[in-house]
Motif scaffolding. Structure first.
Motif, short mmCIF file in Angstrom:
data_model
loop_
_atom_site.label_atom_id
_atom_site.label_comp_id
_atom_site.label_asym_id
_atom_site.label_seq_id
_atom_site.Cartn_x
_atom_site.Cartn_y
_atom_site.Cartn_z
N THR A 141 59.75 48.07 31.82
CA THR A 141 58.33 48.31 31.56
C THR A 141 57.51 47.43 32.50
O THR A 141 57.90 46.32 32.85
N ILE A 142 56.38 47.92 32.91
CA ILE A 142 55.44 47.15 33.73
C ILE A 142 54.30 46.71 32.83
O ILE A 142 53.63 47.55 32.21
N ILE A 143 54.08 45.41 32.76
CA ILE A 143 53.03 44.94 31.84
C ILE A 143 51.78 44.44 32.57
O ILE A 143 50.72 44.32 31.95
N ASP A 144 51.89 44.17 33.85
CA ASP A 144 50.70 43.72 34.56
C ASP A 144 50.95 43.76 36.06
O ASP A 144 52.09 43.80 36.53
N LYS A 145 49.85 43.77 36.81
CA LYS A 145 49.90 43.68 38.27
C LYS A 145 48.97 42.55 38.69
O LYS A 145 47.76 42.62 38.51
N ARG A 146 49.55 41.49 39.20
CA ARG A 146 48.75 40.36 39.64
C ARG A 146 48.22 40.59 41.05
O ARG A 146 48.83 41.31 41.85
N VAL A 147 47.11 39.95 41.36
CA VAL A 147 46.48 40.07 42.67
C VAL A 147 45.97 38.70 43.06
O VAL A 147 45.43 37.96 42.23
N PHE A 148 46.13 38.35 44.34
CA PHE A 148 45.57 37.09 44.81
C PHE A 148 44.63 37.32 45.97
O PHE A 148 44.98 37.94 46.98
N ASP A 149 43.41 36.81 45.82
CA ASP A 149 42.41 36.82 46.88
C ASP A 149 42.37 35.42 47.47
O ASP A 149 42.20 34.43 46.72
N PRO A 150 42.53 35.27 48.79
CA PRO A 150 42.58 33.93 49.40
C PRO A 150 41.39 33.04 49.09
O PRO A 150 41.50 31.81 49.18
N LYS A 151 40.26 33.62 48.72
CA LYS A 151 39.10 32.78 48.40
C LYS A 151 39.36 31.88 47.20
O LYS A 151 38.66 30.87 47.00
N TYR A 152 40.39 32.22 46.39
CA TYR A 152 40.69 31.43 45.21
C TYR A 152 41.38 30.11 45.53
O TYR A 152 41.63 29.31 44.62
N TYR A 153 41.67 29.86 46.80
CA TYR A 153 42.18 28.54 47.15
C TYR A 153 41.16 27.47 46.80
O TYR A 153 41.52 26.33 46.51
N LEU A 154 39.88 27.83 46.83
CA LEU A 154 38.82 26.96 46.32
C LEU A 154 37.94 27.77 45.39
O LEU A 154 37.54 28.89 45.71
N TRP A 155 37.65 27.22 44.24
CA TRP A 155 36.76 27.89 43.31
C TRP A 155 35.31 27.82 43.81
O TRP A 155 34.96 26.93 44.61
N PRO A 156 34.45 28.71 43.31
CA PRO A 156 33.07 28.71 43.78
C PRO A 156 32.20 27.68 43.07
O PRO A 156 32.50 27.26 41.94
#
Length: 552
Positions: free
Chosen positions: A519-534
């Motif tokens: 079963t697939i329960i989620d698909k994670r995604v990473f945006d490089p901007k998250y290396y630093l929070w806003p």
């Protein structure tokens, strides 16, 4: 959102301290008059406010590949859907600056009291300067450049303050840590919980490792080790229960108490039979990352049996995770669809199973596992108000920081192997010298030992909030978050699991060979901007001179 939450920097004008009944317990209110700090009692009340664990926000395990939350269907960090208005960002910023304001209030007024000795005044100063530096360490690892505020601001200044470079703030933090470490004792005779030399040096080591400052990390960690104050608790399982709360492994913890309304909830974590929701659960990636007892990953060890996957495994798997067949919280835990009845120790008979995955129990654990770490039978009487202390820093992490820093410096010697092996041996319940009874690390090849150390951090520190920054600083979060998250098998014939994942060069497991059976329960995604929070929206809206981090 209340108005007070939109004025974080403005709060620095007003927030100075909080009071409580005992110096080491919980803040109950916030005196802030111009006449406060006039005597030792008021200084005690003010410094007590720095010992509120809520002032030091910790990262969540659910932001990583170790954890999944069914109740929220994941979260905005693992999906990269957060905005500059997101709570995680604003809460961390606000909370840290609240703590900074309290520390600044003490430091601005520390000379008002006339009934204290200079030695006592210096102790208060050291505690406040450490607390402020600790807050800034949390800010720069998440946000990078932030305002560096060393005194209570005027209203006009609060609207125009700029961000300072993270490196400048790091240097300031280290100087504050050094001062505090030179003043604070290694231990206290009172038995109360205060910041110590070990706490300061340990946090200096943690900050340094978070910023890949290997030399500083190694030196600070070694100084903690050389204090000879801390030792690994004999039982990994019991360390995180009532018995281990005040052990010599714990370097920094914050107290919780039902009396002071400082508790947490385990209902979302425990089994449905035990009265829980089984919605905050460990991932398959974590379970599969526990080595076999020969020290090899499950795709390389001849000891691994896919049909009996929980034997011949690192003992910390059993201490951390509830796996099918375990008796836990009074019930046998079984997730197989055909396991419709299970034994209840409470009733001394079989009862209807609420934790098997199937049509009757669609909300049973989606991965087929539950968390065991920090949980035991004693908490069942009040699952919504558990008050075990919050362990923030412990000696095992210091040993692993030292090992990692020395590995990255390529200064691998016996002390590095000893640090890793001490942690491993404790997991197996044997002396570090009993190398035939646990998979001792022996290689001095940098790349090989780096892999061992990183696996060790993941396993040893699971469910403690350290994995998120590890993924970021090791620059593997993009690879980790590019993969789907899998749950239980689609067909009951494939239980407990239909195959063996293959681990890549970063020890990230791949399930592609048999993904069609899961079963697939989620698909994670990473945006490089998250290396630093806003910079949070409310802060930049009030002061456009703060600027913004890239991509936000």
């Amino acid at each position: 959102m209340k108005k007070t939450y939109t004025y974080t920097i403005l709060l620095l004008i007003l927030l100075t301290t909080a009071a409580c009944r005992k110096l080491d317990r919980f803040p109950l209110d916030s005196p802030s008059s111009s006449t406060f700090y006039a005597n030792r009692t008021e200084l005690d009340l003010a410094v007590n406010a720095l010992y509120n664990g809520g002032l030091y926000p910790q990262d969540w395990e659910e932001w990583t590949d170790n954890f999944w939350n069914r109740s929220n269907l994941g979260n905005e960090i693992i999906h990269s859907t957060a905005t500059i208005q997101s709570f995680n960002f604003s809460n961390t910023w606000l909370t840290c600056y609240k703590g900074i304001a309290r520390a600044n209030g003490i430091l601005d007024n520390i000379n008002k009291a006339t009934d204290v000795t200079e030695a006592y005044r210096q102790q208060i100063e050291a505690q406040a300067r450490f607390a402020r530096a600790y807050e800034y360490s949390l800010l720069i690892v998440h946000f990078g450049d932030v305002p560096l505020i060393k005194t209570t601001l005027s209203l006009a200044d609060s609207y125009t303050i700029k961000r300072s470079p993270a490196k400048e703030i790091q240097d300031f933090i280290n100087s504050e840590f050094d001062f505090a470490a030179s003043v604070l004792p290694a231990t206290y005779t009172s038995g109360l919980q205060y910041f110590t030399k070990g706490v300061v040096l340990g946090m200096k080591a943690r900050l340094a490792i978070s910023l890949n400052d290997w030399k500083t990390a190694a030196d600070a960690a070694k100084k903690v080790m050389d204090l000879k104050v801390y030792a690994l608790y004999p039982s990994y399982r019991n360390l995180f229960l009532r018995a281990g709360q005040h052990s010599s492994e714990v370097i920094l913890s914050f107290p919780r108490s039902v009396t002071y309304l400082n508790t947490y909830d385990i209902q979302y974590t425990i089994s449905r039979l035990a009265g829980g929701f089984a919605s905050s659960i460990p991932s398959h990636e974590l379970i599969d990352s526990y080595e076999c007892t020969d020290g090899k990953t499950i795709d390389k060890s001849p000891l691994y049996d896919v049909k009996n996957p929980f034997v011949n495994r690192d003992p910390r798997l059993n201490a951390t995770i509830v796996t099918p067949g375990d008796t836990f919280l009074g019930y046998v835990f079984q997730n197989h669809p055909d396991s419709t009845m299970v034994f209840s120790a409470k009733d001394n008979r079989k009862v209807v199973n609420k934790d098997n995955k199937g049509a009757a129990n669609p909300f049973a654990s989606f991965t087929g596992y539950l968390w065991k770490k920090t949980i035991d039978d004693s908490q069942l009487a009040n699952i919504n108000k558990v008050d075990l202390d919050q362990i923030v820093l412990r000696y095992a992490e210091i040993l692993l920081i030292y090992a990692e820093a020395k590995i990255e410096l390529n200064e691998i010697d016996q002390t590095v192997l000893d640090a890793i092996n001490a942690v491993r041996a404790r997991a197996y319940g044997v002396a570090v010298g009993a190398t035939g009874s646990y998979p001792a690390a022996t290689t001095t090849v940098q790349a090989d030992l780096r892999k061992i150390m990183r696996r060790e951090r993941r396993i040893e520190l699971a469910f403690e909030g350290r994995r998120y920054l590890d993924l970021l600083r090791w620059k593997i979060i993009d690879k980790v978050f590019s993969k789907q998250m899998y749950g239980v098998p689609l067909n009951k014939a494939d239980y407990p699991y239909p195959g063996i994942p293959v681990f890549d060069e970063d020890d990230i497991p791949s399930y592609e060979a048999f993904a069609s059976k899961l079963t697939i329960i989620d698909k994670r995604v990473f945006d490089p901007k998250y290396y630093l929070w806003p910079v949070p929206y409310n802060e930049s809206a009030l002061n456009n001179g703060l600027g913004q981090n890239t991509g936000w």
